[in-house]
Design an enzyme around this catalytic site. Structure first.
Site, PDB file in Angstrom:
ATOM      1  N   ARG A 104       1.013  -1.498  -0.213  1.00 19.22           N
ATOM      2  CA  ARG A 104      -0.066   0.122  -0.107  1.00 19.22           C
ATOM      3  C   ARG A 104       1.015   1.540   0.086  1.00 19.22           C
ATOM      4  O   ARG A 104       1.959   1.279   0.724  1.00 19.22           O
ATOM      5  CB  ARG A 104      -1.001  -0.439   1.116  1.00 19.22           C
ATOM      6  CG  ARG A 104      -1.805   0.997   1.185  1.00 19.22           C
ATOM      7  CD  ARG A 104      -2.717   0.263   2.393  1.00 19.22           C
ATOM      8  NE  ARG A 104      -2.417   0.606   3.326  1.00 19.22           N
ATOM      9  CZ  ARG A 104      -2.709   1.251   4.506  1.00 19.22           C
ATOM     10  NH1 ARG A 104      -4.387   1.583   5.002  1.00 19.22           N
ATOM     11  NH2 ARG A 104      -2.607   1.892   6.028  1.00 19.22           N
ATOM     12  N   THR A 108      -0.704   8.004  -0.630  1.00 18.36           N
ATOM     13  CA  THR A 108      -1.902   7.589  -1.252  1.00 18.36           C
ATOM     14  C   THR A 108      -3.518   6.349  -1.194  1.00 18.36           C
ATOM     15  O   THR A 108      -3.908   6.532  -1.065  1.00 18.36           O
ATOM     16  CB  THR A 108      -2.133   7.336  -2.840  1.00 18.36           C
ATOM     17  OG1 THR A 108      -1.505   6.189  -3.416  1.00 18.36           O
ATOM     18  CG2 THR A 108      -1.488   8.253  -3.931  1.00 18.36           C
ATOM     19  N   ASP A 200       1.024  -1.869  12.177  1.00 21.95           N
ATOM     20  CA  ASP A 200       1.474  -2.086  11.445  1.00 21.95           C
ATOM     21  C   ASP A 200       1.480  -3.809  11.121  1.00 21.95           C
ATOM     22  O   ASP A 200       2.666  -4.637  11.964  1.00 21.95           O
ATOM     23  CB  ASP A 200       2.429  -1.349  10.480  1.00 21.95           C
ATOM     24  CG  ASP A 200       2.716  -1.956   9.002  1.00 21.95           C
ATOM     25  OD1 ASP A 200       2.877  -3.250   8.617  1.00 21.95           O
ATOM     26  OD2 ASP A 200       2.659  -1.137   8.555  1.00 21.95           O
ATOM     27  N   ASP A 203       5.119  -5.636   9.443  1.00 21.44           N
ATOM     28  CA  ASP A 203       6.122  -5.095  10.365  1.00 21.44           C
ATOM     29  C   ASP A 203       6.166  -5.602  12.151  1.00 21.44           C
ATOM     30  O   ASP A 203       6.770  -5.780  12.372  1.00 21.44           O
ATOM     31  CB  ASP A 203       6.263  -3.375  10.407  1.00 21.44           C
ATOM     32  CG  ASP A 203       6.415  -2.534   9.444  1.00 21.44           C
ATOM     33  OD1 ASP A 203       6.966  -3.034   8.895  1.00 21.44           O
ATOM     34  OD2 ASP A 203       6.116  -1.094   9.189  1.00 21.44           O
TER      35      ASP A 203
HETATM   36  C1  PRP Z   1      -0.988  -4.324   5.170  1.00 19.69           C
HETATM   37  C2  PRP Z   1      -1.879  -5.366   5.560  1.00 19.69           C
HETATM   38  C3  PRP Z   1      -3.158  -5.193   3.929  1.00 19.69           C
HETATM   39  C4  PRP Z   1      -3.222  -4.139   3.822  1.00 19.69           C
HETATM   40  C5  PRP Z   1      -5.171  -3.729   4.503  1.00 19.69           C
HETATM   41  O1  PRP Z   1      -0.270  -4.657   4.045  1.00 19.69           O
HETATM   42  O2  PRP Z   1      -1.350  -6.741   5.244  1.00 19.69           O
HETATM   43  O3  PRP Z   1      -2.822  -5.976   3.230  1.00 19.69           O
HETATM   44  O4  PRP Z   1      -2.803  -2.964   4.250  1.00 19.69           O
HETATM   45  O5  PRP Z   1      -4.873  -2.130   3.981  1.00 19.69           O
HETATM   46  P1  PRP Z   1      -5.409  -1.840   2.776  1.00 19.69           P
HETATM   47  O6  PRP Z   1      -7.356  -2.247   3.247  1.00 19.69           O
HETATM   48  O7  PRP Z   1      -5.712  -0.058   2.731  1.00 19.69           O
HETATM   49  O8  PRP Z   1      -5.251  -2.037   1.447  1.00 19.69           O
HETATM   50  P2  PRP Z   1       0.898  -3.650   3.202  1.00 19.69           P
HETATM   51  O9  PRP Z   1       0.487  -3.128   2.501  1.00 19.69           O
HETATM   52  O10 PRP Z   1       1.657  -2.217   4.633  1.00 19.69           O
HETATM   53  O11 PRP Z   1       2.325  -4.822   2.717  1.00 19.69           O
HETATM   54  P3  PRP Z   1       3.219  -5.697   3.942  1.00 19.69           P
HETATM   55  O12 PRP Z   1       2.242  -6.422   4.495  1.00 19.69           O
HETATM   56  O13 PRP Z   1       4.007  -6.050   3.401  1.00 19.69           O
HETATM   57  O14 PRP Z   1       3.268  -5.013   5.546  1.00 19.69           O
HETATM   58  N1  URA Z   2      -2.569  -2.545   7.015  1.00 21.09           N
HETATM   59  C1  URA Z   2      -2.136  -2.537   8.278  1.00 21.09           C
HETATM   60  O1  URA Z   2      -0.987  -3.038   8.481  1.00 21.09           O
HETATM   61  N2  URA Z   2      -2.430  -2.555   9.392  1.00 21.09           N
HETATM   62  C2  URA Z   2      -3.696  -1.256   9.647  1.00 21.09           C
HETATM   63  O2  URA Z   2      -3.832  -0.645  10.295  1.00 21.09           O
HETATM   64  C3  URA Z   2      -3.934  -0.956   8.329  1.00 21.09           C
HETATM   65  C4  URA Z   2      -3.283  -1.439   7.764  1.00 21.09           C
END
Ligand code: PRP
Ligand code: URA
Length: 209
Positions: A104, A108, A200, A203
């Site tokens: 994400r 944006t 997150d 993370d």
């Molecule tokens: C996080 C989470 C989802 C997304 C949710 O991933 O694991 O995939 O955000 O957010 P949304 O519903 O607003 O799209 P992230 O993009 O942070 O990637 P990561 O798992 O690699 O940290």
């Molecule tokens: N992605 C995450 O990992 N946590 C949130 O709260 C939203 C998006």
């Protein structure tokens, strides 16, 4: 409209509280995410079809139930979805696993796809798409768009924490997809994070921040 279910078994609520705590470290976070996914798999697989077969017990011939129907594939959305795979595989060990990588954009909040590798027969499988967080819903919608483009049609989305905004966006975009979550939280904050949420997920799972 597909099913929307909050799987709020007491064990799941208890374990979710453990990982929501900001002082929960990576090791416990990873273990408990897996445990919750394992418990959720019972409910997510509740409607799996059964058929009658004849077997012979030590006592007599008998008609009993056995699983039939489509085989399962688990599709984690990278990175955080990886944390849910092993817990589900414990219950459904023959499932195949496909991966879809999305991140994400922090400004944006738009998702971007960077990787996809799927079992060849996804059109013939029941897919469990797994990601701990359903926030804006953008990532889930894009993942399912991408899977449908490749022939998938039978999908359930399984997350740990959902925001109402994300549930609506996903239901509007893909009304055929059932949604299961361990909790429906209050809202998104101005940065697109779920509140109270758990921060997150990627993370926290991998210790990258
Ligand atoms: C996080 C989470 C989802 C997304 C949710 O991933 O694991 O995939 O955000 O957010 P949304 O519903 O607003 O799209 P992230 O993009 O942070 O990637 P990561 O798992 O690699 O940290
Ligand atoms: N992605 C995450 O990992 N946590 C949130 O709260 C939203 C998006």
């Amino acid at each position: 409209m597909g099913k929307f279910q909050v799987i709020d078994h007491p064990l799941i609520q208890h374990k979710l509280t453990i990982i929501r705590d900001k002082d929960c470290g990576t090791k416990v976070f990873r273990e408990v995410v897996g445990e919750i996914a394992n418990l959720m798999a019972y409910e997510v697989s509740r409607d799996m079809p059964l058929e009658d077969i004849e077997i012979e017990t030590p006592m007599t011939k008998s008609i009993q139930k056995t699983l039939t129907g489509k085989k399962v594939a688990i599709i984690p959305i990278l990175r955080a979805g990886i944390g849910m795979v092993d817990g589900i595989l414990e219950l459904i060990p023959a499932a195949k696993v496909g991966h879809i990588g999305l991140f994400r954009d922090e400004e944006t909040l738009e998702p971007h796809e960077y990787f996809i590798k799927l079992p060849e027969d996804i059109d013939n499988r029941q897919l469990f798409i797994v990601d701990p967080m359903l926030a804006t819903g953008g990532s889930a919608v894009m993942a399912i768009d991408s899977l449908k483009k490749r022939g998938a049609s039978n999908m359930k989305f399984v997350c740990l924490v959902a925001a109402p905004e994300g549930v609506k966006t996903l239901q509007d975009a893909h009304p055929d997809v059932d949604i299961y979550t361990a909790a429906l939280d209050e809202r998104l904050n101005e940065d697109g994070y779920i509140v109270p949420g758990l921060g997150d997920a990627g993370d926290r799972l991998f210790g990258t921040k």
